[in-house]
Design a protein around this motif. Structure first.
Motif, PDB file in Angstrom:
ATOM      1  N   THR A  11       0.815  -1.138   0.034  1.00 42.20           N
ATOM      2  CA  THR A  11       0.113  -0.095   0.317  1.00 42.20           C
ATOM      3  C   THR A  11       0.781   1.231  -0.020  1.00 42.20           C
ATOM      4  OG1 THR A  11      -0.192   0.017   2.523  1.00 42.20           O
ATOM      5  CG2 THR A  11      -2.005  -1.271   0.950  1.00 42.20           C
ATOM      6  N   TYR A  12       2.206   1.234   0.084  1.00 40.73           N
ATOM      7  CA  TYR A  12       3.123   2.311   0.050  1.00 40.73           C
ATOM      8  C   TYR A  12       3.030   2.895  -1.197  1.00 40.73           C
ATOM      9  CZ  TYR A  12       4.577   1.201   4.778  1.00 40.73           C
ATOM     10  OH  TYR A  12       5.049   1.090   6.093  1.00 40.73           O
ATOM     11  N   CYS A  69       1.280   3.854  -8.378  1.00 44.96           N
ATOM     12  CA  CYS A  69       0.671   4.889  -7.669  1.00 44.96           C
ATOM     13  C   CYS A  69       0.878   6.299  -8.599  1.00 44.96           C
ATOM     14  CB  CYS A  69       1.386   5.156  -6.381  1.00 44.96           C
ATOM     15  SG  CYS A  69       1.095   6.742  -5.307  1.00 44.96           S
ATOM     16  N   GLN A  98      -1.387   6.656 -11.438  1.00 46.04           N
ATOM     17  CA  GLN A  98      -2.777   6.789 -10.889  1.00 46.04           C
ATOM     18  C   GLN A  98      -3.120   8.302 -10.473  1.00 46.04           C
ATOM     19  OE1 GLN A  98      -3.966   3.729  -7.949  1.00 46.04           O
ATOM     20  NE2 GLN A  98      -6.204   4.097  -8.061  1.00 46.04           N
ATOM     21  N   GLU A 158      -3.281   9.627  -1.115  1.00 42.02           N
ATOM     22  CA  GLU A 158      -3.906   9.162  -0.019  1.00 42.02           C
ATOM     23  C   GLU A 158      -5.315   9.002  -0.017  1.00 42.02           C
ATOM     24  OE1 GLU A 158      -2.792  11.244   3.586  1.00 42.02           O
ATOM     25  OE2 GLU A 158      -0.760  10.302   3.640  1.00 42.02           O
ATOM     26  N   ASP A 159      -5.871   9.861  -1.142  1.00 40.05           N
ATOM     27  CA  ASP A 159      -7.188   9.884  -1.463  1.00 40.05           C
ATOM     28  C   ASP A 159      -7.549   8.596  -2.119  1.00 40.05           C
ATOM     29  OD1 ASP A 159      -9.836  11.446  -1.363  1.00 40.05           O
ATOM     30  OD2 ASP A 159      -9.772  11.201  -3.541  1.00 40.05           O
ATOM     31  N   LEU A 160      -6.641   8.024  -2.912  1.00 44.36           N
ATOM     32  CA  LEU A 160      -6.656   6.832  -3.760  1.00 44.36           C
ATOM     33  C   LEU A 160      -6.625   5.559  -2.889  1.00 44.36           C
ATOM     34  CD1 LEU A 160      -5.255   8.272  -6.853  1.00 44.36           C
ATOM     35  CD2 LEU A 160      -7.477   7.740  -6.592  1.00 44.36           C
ATOM     36  N   GLY A 161      -5.909   5.701  -1.506  1.00 45.28           N
ATOM     37  CA  GLY A 161      -5.915   4.589  -0.831  1.00 45.28           C
ATOM     38  C   GLY A 161      -4.172   4.228  -0.832  1.00 45.28           C
ATOM     39  N   TRP A 162      -3.452   5.014  -1.211  1.00 45.35           N
ATOM     40  CA  TRP A 162      -1.990   4.571  -1.245  1.00 45.35           C
ATOM     41  C   TRP A 162      -1.572   5.335   0.279  1.00 45.35           C
ATOM     42  CZ3 TRP A 162       0.022   1.222  -4.310  1.00 45.35           C
ATOM     43  CH2 TRP A 162      -0.491   1.098  -5.372  1.00 45.35           C
ATOM     44  N   LYS A 163      -0.417   5.187   0.809  1.00 39.69           N
ATOM     45  CA  LYS A 163       0.134   5.682   2.159  1.00 39.69           C
ATOM     46  C   LYS A 163       1.482   6.400   1.612  1.00 39.69           C
ATOM     47  CE  LYS A 163      -1.824   2.181   5.087  1.00 39.69           C
ATOM     48  NZ  LYS A 163      -1.282   1.237   6.228  1.00 39.69           N
ATOM     49  N   ARG A 179      -9.410  17.003   2.764  1.00 42.65           N
ATOM     50  CA  ARG A 179      -8.379  16.474   3.443  1.00 42.65           C
ATOM     51  C   ARG A 179      -7.588  17.591   4.457  1.00 42.65           C
ATOM     52  NH1 ARG A 179      -4.949  12.100   3.056  1.00 42.65           N
ATOM     53  NH2 ARG A 179      -6.782  11.204   2.164  1.00 42.65           N
TER      54      ARG A 179
END
Length: 284
Positions: free
Chosen positions: A119-120, A157, A160, A179-184, A272
């Protein structure tokens, strides 16, 4: 993991060798470096040649000097470098500055972080500057934000989020969108990157016009922009600074200057920032 590293450089004959030397010393050897010579008038091109002629991992392109616009200039050069390589052949896309010194295990540790955590999306270290002969934490940002001089993105990422935006605030826009797309976004504190600052320069102090334009191009609504302006004014205890920032922001709004983000992305950024405001200031 294979790295594609893009380094925009303008008149960096003194600093660039330190950056490129630190890359050659990396424990991870699987990388490709594109140095974008952005209209340099000093000996930057000669410095680059010393590496491209002796190490096949290093290449370069030469540009006419980009128009000096904070944020957009360096991203414009980065994008030109990115176009020279097949992105799908790399796992990690890096945007590095030409005045940093990386620890020898930098790429190795960043690669491990991406490998072990799917997820990074964005990984980096912490910036340190020299003061009185010692390297100290720069302290110009929170320790959970990867600074612009040393960005490393997972390729998926990076694609994306639509890559980097040619605008002031690009290095915060990327963090919010991913981060809004689920990445960290992850900072590895043990990776200390040395930033070779211009002697006497203080990057923590910006003029009011800069902040006003920054808040506008970040896509902030009036409430959030004014709140951010108040925060900056409080730092230096200057009511006039607040009004000057707001004036700059409003001038941008009245001119309806085009943003480099979509309406949906703007909504995500404001959401955010509002959540951050509630968490930090309102304790909600």
């Amino acid at each position: 993991m294979r790295f594609l590293i893009i380094i925009p450089a303008h008149n960096e004959e003194k600093n660039l060798p330190l950056t490129l030397d630190s890359l050659q010393k990396q424990s991870c050897k699987d990388f490709r470096v594109v140095v974008v010579n952005d209209g340099s008038t000093d000996r930057t091109s000669e410095v680059i040649s010393r590496y491209t002629e002796n190490d096949v991992r290093f290449t370069t392109i030469n540009l006419q000097k980009s128009e000096h616009q904070p944020g957009s200039k360096i991203v414009h050069a980065f994008k030109n470098g990115l176009q020279t390589e097949p992105v799908d052949e790399f796992d990690i896309i890096c945007k590095f500055d030409a005045d940093i010194i990386l620890p020898e295990n930098y790429l190795e540790e960043v690669g491990k972080a991406f490998t072990n955590n799917q997820t990074y999306g964005l990984v980096g270290g912490l910036l340190y500057v020299e003061k009185d002969g010692k390297w100290i934490y720069e302290g110009n940002s929170n320790k959970h934000h990867v600074r612009g001089p040393m960005k490393a993105y997972r390729r998926e990422c990076f694609i994306q989020i639509g890559g980097l935006r040619e605008t002031l605030g690009w290095d915060n826009i990327d963090s919010i969108l991913l981060e809004d797309l689920g990445w960290k976004e992850i900072v590895i504190p043990g990776l200390q990157v040395k930033l070779i600052k211009v002697k006497g320069a203080d990057y923590t102090i910006r003029p009011a016009d800069y902040y006003g334009r920054y808040f506008y191009f970040l896509g902030l609504n009036r409430f959030l922009a004014y709140t951010a302006a108040a925060k900056e004014a409080l730092k230096i205890k200057s009511p006039l600074f607040f009004f000057n920032i707001v004036g700059s922001y409003e001038r941008c709004r009245s001119k309806k200057i085009e943003l480099k983000i979509t309406k949906e992305e703007q909504k995500a950024i404001n959401a955010r920032r509002w959540n951050m405001l509630k968490k930090k200031w309102l304790k909600m």
